[in-house]
Design an enzyme around this catalytic site. Structure first.
Site, mmCIF file in Angstrom:
data_model
loop_
_atom_site.group_PDB
_atom_site.id
_atom_site.type_symbol
_atom_site.label_atom_id
_atom_site.label_comp_id
_atom_site.label_asym_id
_atom_site.label_seq_id
_atom_site.Cartn_x
_atom_site.Cartn_y
_atom_site.Cartn_z
ATOM 1 N N ASP A 159 75.861 39.327 -6.220
ATOM 2 C CA ASP A 159 75.124 40.287 -5.427
ATOM 3 C C ASP A 159 75.236 41.601 -5.854
ATOM 4 O OD1 ASP A 159 74.657 38.003 -3.559
ATOM 5 O OD2 ASP A 159 76.664 38.068 -3.287
ATOM 6 N N HIS A 187 78.620 35.875 1.076
ATOM 7 C CA HIS A 187 77.377 35.335 0.259
ATOM 8 C C HIS A 187 76.268 34.748 0.699
ATOM 9 C CE1 HIS A 187 75.309 34.580 -3.499
ATOM 10 N NE2 HIS A 187 75.531 33.286 -3.403
HETATM 11 P P1 NAD Z 1 74.279 21.764 -10.521
HETATM 12 O O1 NAD Z 1 74.066 20.542 -9.303
HETATM 13 O O2 NAD Z 1 73.548 22.061 -11.752
HETATM 14 O O3 NAD Z 1 75.737 21.280 -10.932
HETATM 15 C C1 NAD Z 1 76.772 21.027 -9.748
HETATM 16 C C2 NAD Z 1 77.451 19.944 -10.593
HETATM 17 O O4 NAD Z 1 78.709 19.916 -9.591
HETATM 18 C C3 NAD Z 1 77.114 18.667 -10.951
HETATM 19 O O5 NAD Z 1 77.233 18.531 -12.368
HETATM 20 C C4 NAD Z 1 77.759 17.808 -10.089
HETATM 21 O O6 NAD Z 1 78.015 16.483 -10.604
HETATM 22 C C5 NAD Z 1 79.161 18.459 -9.894
HETATM 23 N N1 NAD Z 1 80.047 17.967 -8.627
HETATM 24 C C6 NAD Z 1 79.441 17.732 -7.448
HETATM 25 N N2 NAD Z 1 80.392 17.512 -6.674
HETATM 26 C C7 NAD Z 1 81.855 17.641 -7.388
HETATM 27 C C8 NAD Z 1 83.036 17.381 -7.001
HETATM 28 N N3 NAD Z 1 83.333 16.956 -5.891
HETATM 29 N N4 NAD Z 1 83.942 17.827 -8.109
HETATM 30 C C9 NAD Z 1 83.620 18.190 -9.522
HETATM 31 N N5 NAD Z 1 82.192 18.120 -9.508
HETATM 32 C C10 NAD Z 1 81.205 18.236 -8.831
HETATM 33 O O7 NAD Z 1 74.376 22.945 -9.620
HETATM 34 P P2 NAD Z 1 74.756 24.469 -10.033
HETATM 35 O O8 NAD Z 1 73.484 25.143 -10.277
HETATM 36 O O9 NAD Z 1 75.606 24.489 -11.314
HETATM 37 O O10 NAD Z 1 75.472 25.325 -8.926
HETATM 38 C C11 NAD Z 1 76.762 24.828 -8.180
HETATM 39 C C12 NAD Z 1 77.068 25.718 -7.024
HETATM 40 O O11 NAD Z 1 77.040 27.061 -7.212
HETATM 41 C C13 NAD Z 1 75.851 25.453 -5.947
HETATM 42 O O12 NAD Z 1 76.601 25.108 -4.789
HETATM 43 C C14 NAD Z 1 75.086 26.734 -6.054
HETATM 44 O O13 NAD Z 1 74.413 26.702 -4.733
HETATM 45 C C15 NAD Z 1 76.478 27.533 -6.458
HETATM 46 N N6 NAD Z 1 75.932 28.940 -6.400
HETATM 47 C C16 NAD Z 1 76.740 30.039 -6.221
HETATM 48 C C17 NAD Z 1 76.480 31.301 -6.530
HETATM 49 C C18 NAD Z 1 77.338 32.328 -6.011
HETATM 50 O O14 NAD Z 1 76.799 33.648 -6.082
HETATM 51 N N7 NAD Z 1 78.282 32.244 -5.120
HETATM 52 C C19 NAD Z 1 75.486 31.594 -7.546
HETATM 53 C C20 NAD Z 1 74.664 30.564 -7.917
HETATM 54 C C21 NAD Z 1 74.816 28.950 -7.586
HETATM 55 C C1 LMR Z 2 72.407 32.650 -5.819
HETATM 56 O O1 LMR Z 2 72.671 33.827 -5.031
HETATM 57 O O2 LMR Z 2 71.562 32.968 -6.724
HETATM 58 C C2 LMR Z 2 73.173 31.598 -5.483
HETATM 59 O O3 LMR Z 2 73.947 31.507 -4.347
HETATM 60 C C3 LMR Z 2 71.851 30.294 -5.369
HETATM 61 C C4 LMR Z 2 71.166 30.518 -4.027
HETATM 62 O O4 LMR Z 2 71.331 29.497 -3.513
HETATM 63 O O5 LMR Z 2 70.701 31.341 -3.770
#
Ligand code: NAD
Ligand code: LMR
Length: 326
Positions: A159, A187
């Protein structure tokens, strides 16, 4: 050559993992003279996919990559780690808010917090990326009573970076001209991107943009940027999330530049009237591997109302996961 540091990444076979691991191994996180061991955690059904990622990491022949552990066992993954990126969790789909993921993802972070408590270095730096990141970080932290709560942080750096980039675009400057942005709070769509202390090429940001753009365009656009990416890409942000995660850990470990700050989700300590019990986005400076909240900033009524609204949402999320808090 320095001793390798151990870095855990959960969800390592997911889309953020795929963008994150190669940059860590290339030295983008800790610099070109710091070897790394990668400890990769996945759920059992994803271990085959993880094997493929490990093959690719090896095929890069990275000079800094010393060793890889790939496992579905959290105790093994967090053994002696210096850093832990908690990415593994379900991403939201179009039409969802991040807190809609609490029931699906909250249960992941208690056991991982405990495994970190039992296995990691005592000064481990934990960054929760999996959503809803602030409350998941709270769950992990509460399961780790032997560690300093300050070891647990949540990512609002994406952000922060989005806010810098949007302000630079609006003012016809480069994002390196933008200093002292703040992301207060969660967030989520209630986060408060605060420009009252921000400068653009040395001048106050709010003297360069009009108030209507700030309150009616900039703030909602930063708050909704994640949703806009999901709409455009059909999947949530990945490369930019990985990049922000690296920025967060690098600055925490190596320090923030003199006279600048970054935003981190950290345990509230009463600063700026936010009482303990939530993981809240604050402006921080980092030095010698520790972060400190920037104190003494003036908060006007406009800011106060928004800081309180995002705190309220975090307290509601906390209520919703009360049974998961140790
Ligand atoms: P994704 O589905 O591509 O990958 C997630 C991975 O986590 C998968 O490979 C899954 O098998 C694994 N997983 C699930 N449960 C697990 C566990 N208990 N232990 C270990 N691994 C596990 O998702 P992504 O696009 O890589 O996103 C991951 C997370 O990050 C999501 O919750 C998404 O919303 C979040 N995210 C946060 C931000 C932020 O700014 N904070 C930004 C983008 C995404
Ligand atoms: C983001 O801000 O891009 C991530 O937290 C993914 C989402 O769910 O928006």
């Amino acid at each position: 050559m320095k001793q390798p540091v151990k870095i855990a990444v959960t969800g390592a076979a997911g889309q953020i993992g795929y963008a994150l691991l190669f940059r860590i191994a290339a030295g983008d996180m800790l610099g070109p003279d710091q070897p790394v061991d990668l400890h990769l955690l996945e759920i059992t059904p994803a271990l085959d996919a993880l094997k493929g990622v490990v093959m690719e990491l090896n095929d890069c022949a990275f000079p800094l990559l010393n060793n890889i552990v790939a496992t579905d066992n959290a105790d093994e993954a967090f053994k002696d780690v210096d850093f832990a990126y908690l990415v593994g969790a379900m991403p939201r789909k179009q039409g969802m808010e991040r807190k809609d993921l609490l029931s699906a993802n909250g249960g992941i972070f208690g056991p991982q917090g405990k495994a970190i408590n039992d296995n990691a270095k005592r000064d481990v730096k934990v960054l929760v990326v999996g959503n809803p990141a602030n409350t998941n970080a709270l769950i992990a932290q509460s399961a780790a009573p032997d560690l300093d709560p300050k070891c647990f942080t949540a990512m609002v750096r994406l952000d922060h970076n989005r806010a810098m980039s949007q302000l630079a675009e609006k003012t016809g400057t480069h994002n390196t001209d933008v200093k002292k942005v703040i992301i207060w709070g969660n967030h989520s769509a209630t986060q408060y991107p605060d420009l009252h202390h921000t400068t653009v090429a040395g001048a106050p940001a709010l003297s360069k943009v009009d108030q209507a753009w700030y309150s009616d365009t900039f703030i909602p656009d930063v708050q909704q940027r994640g949703a806009a990416i999901i709409k455009a890409r059909g999947a949530s942000s990945a490369a930019s999330a990985a990049s922000a995660a690296i920025d967060h850990m690098r600055d925490w470990a190596l320090g923030t530049p003199e006279g600048e700050w970054v935003s981190m989700g950290i345990p509230a300590d009463g600063s700026y009237g936010i009482e303990p019990g939530v993981i809240y986005g604050y402006p921080v400076t980092c030095k010698d591997g520790k972060y400190e909240i920037v104190q003494g900033l003036d908060i006007n009524e406009f800011s106060r109302a928004r800081m309180d609204a995002t705190e309220k949402e975090l307290r509601e999320e906390r209520e919703a996961v009360a049974d998961l808090l140790g």
